[in-house]
Design a protein around this motif. Structure first.
Motif, PDB file in Angstrom:
ATOM      1  N   UNK A 199      18.636 -28.816  26.314  1.00 53.08           N
ATOM      2  CA  UNK A 199      18.058 -29.917  25.535  1.00 53.08           C
ATOM      3  C   UNK A 199      16.860 -30.542  26.251  1.00 53.08           C
ATOM      4  N   UNK A 200      16.365 -29.837  27.264  1.00 54.07           N
ATOM      5  CA  UNK A 200      15.227 -30.366  28.033  1.00 54.07           C
ATOM      6  C   UNK A 200      13.938 -30.267  27.208  1.00 54.07           C
ATOM      7  N   UNK A 201      13.239 -31.371  27.157  1.00 58.13           N
ATOM      8  CA  UNK A 201      11.957 -31.384  26.460  1.00 58.13           C
ATOM      9  C   UNK A 201      11.109 -32.526  27.011  1.00 58.13           C
ATOM     10  N   UNK A 202       9.948 -32.176  27.557  1.00 53.59           N
ATOM     11  CA  UNK A 202       9.105 -33.178  28.192  1.00 53.59           C
ATOM     12  C   UNK A 202       7.688 -33.104  27.629  1.00 53.59           C
ATOM     13  N   UNK A 203       7.004 -34.229  27.612  1.00 50.89           N
ATOM     14  CA  UNK A 203       5.630 -34.272  27.129  1.00 50.89           C
ATOM     15  C   UNK A 203       4.700 -34.742  28.238  1.00 50.89           C
ATOM     16  N   UNK A 204       3.457 -34.297  28.171  1.00 56.59           N
ATOM     17  CA  UNK A 204       2.429 -34.746  29.117  1.00 56.59           C
ATOM     18  C   UNK A 204       1.434 -35.680  28.440  1.00 56.59           C
ATOM     19  N   UNK A 235      15.078 -42.447  12.839  1.00 50.52           N
ATOM     20  CA  UNK A 235      15.403 -41.420  11.853  1.00 50.52           C
ATOM     21  C   UNK A 235      14.859 -40.093  12.363  1.00 50.52           C
ATOM     22  N   UNK A 236      15.472 -39.003  11.920  1.00 51.90           N
ATOM     23  CA  UNK A 236      15.007 -37.682  12.347  1.00 51.90           C
ATOM     24  C   UNK A 236      13.542 -37.501  11.959  1.00 51.90           C
ATOM     25  N   UNK A 237      12.729 -37.080  12.926  1.00 56.52           N
ATOM     26  CA  UNK A 237      11.314 -36.899  12.640  1.00 56.52           C
ATOM     27  C   UNK A 237      10.485 -36.917  13.908  1.00 56.52           C
ATOM     28  N   UNK A 238       9.177 -37.027  13.737  1.00 51.80           N
ATOM     29  CA  UNK A 238       8.257 -36.925  14.863  1.00 51.80           C
ATOM     30  C   UNK A 238       8.415 -38.067  15.866  1.00 51.80           C
ATOM     31  N   UNK A 239       8.693 -39.279  15.375  1.00 51.69           N
ATOM     32  CA  UNK A 239       8.838 -40.432  16.275  1.00 51.69           C
ATOM     33  C   UNK A 239      10.065 -40.274  17.175  1.00 51.69           C
ATOM     34  N   UNK A 240      11.135 -39.757  16.621  1.00 50.89           N
ATOM     35  CA  UNK A 240      12.341 -39.546  17.427  1.00 50.89           C
ATOM     36  C   UNK A 240      12.099 -38.474  18.484  1.00 50.89           C
ATOM     37  N   UNK A 241      11.385 -37.418  18.098  1.00 52.44           N
ATOM     38  CA  UNK A 241      11.056 -36.352  19.056  1.00 52.44           C
ATOM     39  C   UNK A 241      10.110 -36.874  20.128  1.00 52.44           C
ATOM     40  N   UNK A 242       9.161 -37.731  19.721  1.00 53.20           N
ATOM     41  CA  UNK A 242       8.221 -38.320  20.675  1.00 53.20           C
ATOM     42  C   UNK A 242       8.961 -39.159  21.711  1.00 53.20           C
ATOM     43  N   UNK A 243       9.870 -39.994  21.233  1.00 52.94           N
ATOM     44  CA  UNK A 243      10.603 -40.876  22.142  1.00 52.94           C
ATOM     45  C   UNK A 243      11.480 -40.067  23.090  1.00 52.94           C
ATOM     46  N   UNK A 244      12.114 -39.025  22.577  1.00 51.21           N
ATOM     47  CA  UNK A 244      13.001 -38.179  23.381  1.00 51.21           C
ATOM     48  C   UNK A 244      12.230 -37.491  24.515  1.00 51.21           C
ATOM     49  N   UNK A 245      11.115 -36.838  24.150  1.00 48.60           N
ATOM     50  CA  UNK A 245      10.327 -36.107  25.157  1.00 48.60           C
ATOM     51  C   UNK A 245       9.714 -37.059  26.172  1.00 48.60           C
ATOM     52  N   UNK A 246       9.277 -38.212  25.716  1.00 44.18           N
ATOM     53  CA  UNK A 246       8.659 -39.187  26.625  1.00 44.18           C
ATOM     54  C   UNK A 246       9.670 -39.768  27.610  1.00 44.18           C
ATOM     55  N   UNK A 247      10.932 -39.850  27.179  1.00 52.16           N
ATOM     56  CA  UNK A 247      11.977 -40.349  28.083  1.00 52.16           C
ATOM     57  C   UNK A 247      12.148 -39.407  29.267  1.00 52.16           C
ATOM     58  N   UNK A 248      12.111 -38.098  29.011  1.00 48.31           N
ATOM     59  CA  UNK A 248      12.167 -37.123  30.104  1.00 48.31           C
ATOM     60  C   UNK A 248      10.977 -37.307  31.044  1.00 48.31           C
ATOM     61  N   UNK A 249       9.810 -37.535  30.478  1.00 45.11           N
ATOM     62  CA  UNK A 249       8.611 -37.721  31.301  1.00 45.11           C
ATOM     63  C   UNK A 249       8.735 -38.956  32.178  1.00 45.11           C
ATOM     64  N   UNK A 250       9.238 -40.049  31.607  1.00 46.60           N
ATOM     65  CA  UNK A 250       9.447 -41.272  32.388  1.00 46.60           C
ATOM     66  C   UNK A 250      10.440 -41.038  33.517  1.00 46.60           C
ATOM     67  N   UNK A 251      11.484 -40.267  33.223  1.00 44.04           N
ATOM     68  CA  UNK A 251      12.483 -39.992  34.251  1.00 44.04           C
ATOM     69  C   UNK A 251      11.888 -39.203  35.407  1.00 44.04           C
ATOM     70  N   UNK A 252      11.034 -38.228  35.099  1.00 39.81           N
ATOM     71  CA  UNK A 252      10.462 -37.435  36.175  1.00 39.81           C
ATOM     72  C   UNK A 252       9.456 -38.234  36.989  1.00 39.81           C
ATOM     73  N   UNK A 253       8.745 -39.134  36.359  1.00 38.48           N
ATOM     74  CA  UNK A 253       7.868 -40.041  37.107  1.00 38.48           C
ATOM     75  C   UNK A 253       8.707 -40.914  38.034  1.00 38.48           C
ATOM     76  N   UNK A 254       9.827 -41.400  37.515  1.00 37.21           N
ATOM     77  CA  UNK A 254      10.728 -42.230  38.311  1.00 37.21           C
ATOM     78  C   UNK A 254      11.304 -41.434  39.482  1.00 37.21           C
ATOM     79  N   UNK A 255      11.711 -40.177  39.242  1.00 35.52           N
ATOM     80  CA  UNK A 255      12.281 -39.344  40.300  1.00 35.52           C
ATOM     81  C   UNK A 255      11.259 -39.037  41.390  1.00 35.52           C
ATOM     82  N   UNK A 256      10.006 -38.805  40.984  1.00 32.15           N
ATOM     83  CA  UNK A 256       8.953 -38.545  41.971  1.00 32.15           C
ATOM     84  C   UNK A 256       8.766 -39.762  42.874  1.00 32.15           C
TER      85      UNK A 256
END
Length: 366
Positions: free
Chosen positions: A195-200, A80-101
């Motif tokens: 739509x780029x959004x990444x978390x550390x 549902x729209x909210x903090x958990x959805x935003x958390x999952x979205x940003x973390x997916x970008x972070x996982x992708x960049x770890x994978x790309x590295x």
């Protein structure tokens, strides 16, 4: 659901399915045209080396889809729209960049190993760009922005083919890798920037990884074994036959997979769509979507079969030019024409191995 609402839903579903197939179609046609350009502008050795490098990228791409892209399409629509959805979205970008590295580091090591003609930098650009474009596509599908994905694919396809055609007189393996990887990386970065959004936050990243792994662990064995098995045939050809035979196999395989937009495009659209529908709609509504998708696939496949029957010879000609045997027959005809042109003079002509040669690789390459 009211009649008006059902019609709107049906129109949306059909248009989404169509856009998905068109988007995948651009990628499929671009792969086919890229193969033609490489086959006509480079040596068979270079074309074979490109196919070997592409096979490595496809194995890693399969892993990326299993542990990042597919779980995202499954989990993200459920939130549902909210903090958990935003958390999952940003973390997916972070996982992708770890994978790309990680993939980039491996590519720098494999650059010279996969092919002596490819340097580490161009291999890195190709590897990372190819993976990032696929991630961007899957992300757009997951968030329901299929139109953005289509425009991105068209832009990247035009850029890739345009540069390959522009440099066709001086194409080398490194040039091909740089053009394809560079166009993928630049276009993906530009279109996904909005739509780029990444978390550390390591805790969020770890939580997302655990959610993804819960989904991936059920399919990673089957998916990766199929991916590796498919690409192993390329390397076995290279080992037991020659790099030139790899080029021929890749050319034919690219032609054979031209209809894949019907199935790949639909599956990429259906995964997030059905994942969300299962949570919010009745089983009858979900069943209608599945039946509609099957009908679309059947009709599109039938149209493809008809089109292939009509255009098959032309497509083969685009890949290889005239058949070796047609060339040989024309050579025989030239001999006969020369004999008939001067029938008063005797003509003795020795022809060795008509329509059959002992050097298979050179015969096919011709």
């Amino acid at each position: 659901m009211s009649t008006k609402g059902y019609l709107m839903y049906k129109k949306s579903f059909l248009s989404g399915s169509l856009l998905s197939m068109i988007e995948q179609g651009f990628s499929s046609v671009t792969s086919f045209l890229t193969t033609i350009i490489i086959a006509h502008s480079c040596s068979m050795q270079t074309a074979g080396q490109y196919a070997l490098i592409l096979s490595l990228s496809l194995i890693v791409l399969g892993l990326q889809r299993v542990i990042i892209a597919v779980p995202f399409s499954v989990h993200y629509p459920k939130y549902a729209e909210g903090s958990e959805k935003k958390r999952y979205y940003a973390s997916t970008f972070s996982l992708e960049f770890i994978f790309l590295i990680a993939a980039g580091i491996i590519s720098l090591f494999l650059g010279g190993k996969a092919s002596h003609s490819a340097n580490g930098i161009t291999f890195f650009i190709f590897f990372v760009g190819y993976l990032y474009k696929d991630f961007s596509r899957q992300l757009f599908f997951g968030v329901g922005r299929i139109g953005n994905c289509l425009i991105m694919s068209i832009t990247q396809c035009v850029a890739q083919l345009g540069m390959l055609i522009f440099f066709r007189s001086n194409l080398s393996l490194n040039t091909v890798l740089g053009i394809i990887g560079g166009s993928c990386l630049v276009c993906s970065s530009l279109f996904i920037a909005s739509i780029f959004k990444m978390t550390l936050n390591l805790k969020d990243i770890l939580k997302t990884w655990q959610e993804n792994w819960w989904t991936a662990k059920w399919s990673i064995g089957i998916s990766m074994s199929d991916s590796v098995k498919s690409q192993m045939s390329v390397w076995m050809l290279n080992f037991f036959q020659s790099t030139e035979s790899v080029a021929i196999y890749n050319n034919n395989n690219t032609l054979a997979t031209l209809p894949q937009p019907v199935f790949v495009g639909l599956s990429q659209y259906l995964l997030p769509n059905l994942s969300a529908s299962i949570q919010t709609e009745s089983s009858k509504s979900v069943s209608k979507k599945v039946y509609s998708a099957c009908l679309i696939a059947a009709v599109a496949n039938l149209l493809w079969c008809i089109g292939l029957g009509i255009l098959g010879k032309s497509l083969i000609g685009m890949l290889y030019g005239e058949s070796y045997y047609i060339v040989e027959i024309k050579s025989l005809k030239r001999i006969m024409d020369a004999a008939l042109a001067d029938s008063d003079s005797p003509l003795l002509c020795f022809v060795d191995e008509v329509l059959r040669g002992t050097n298979t690789v050179e015969r096919i390459a011709a």
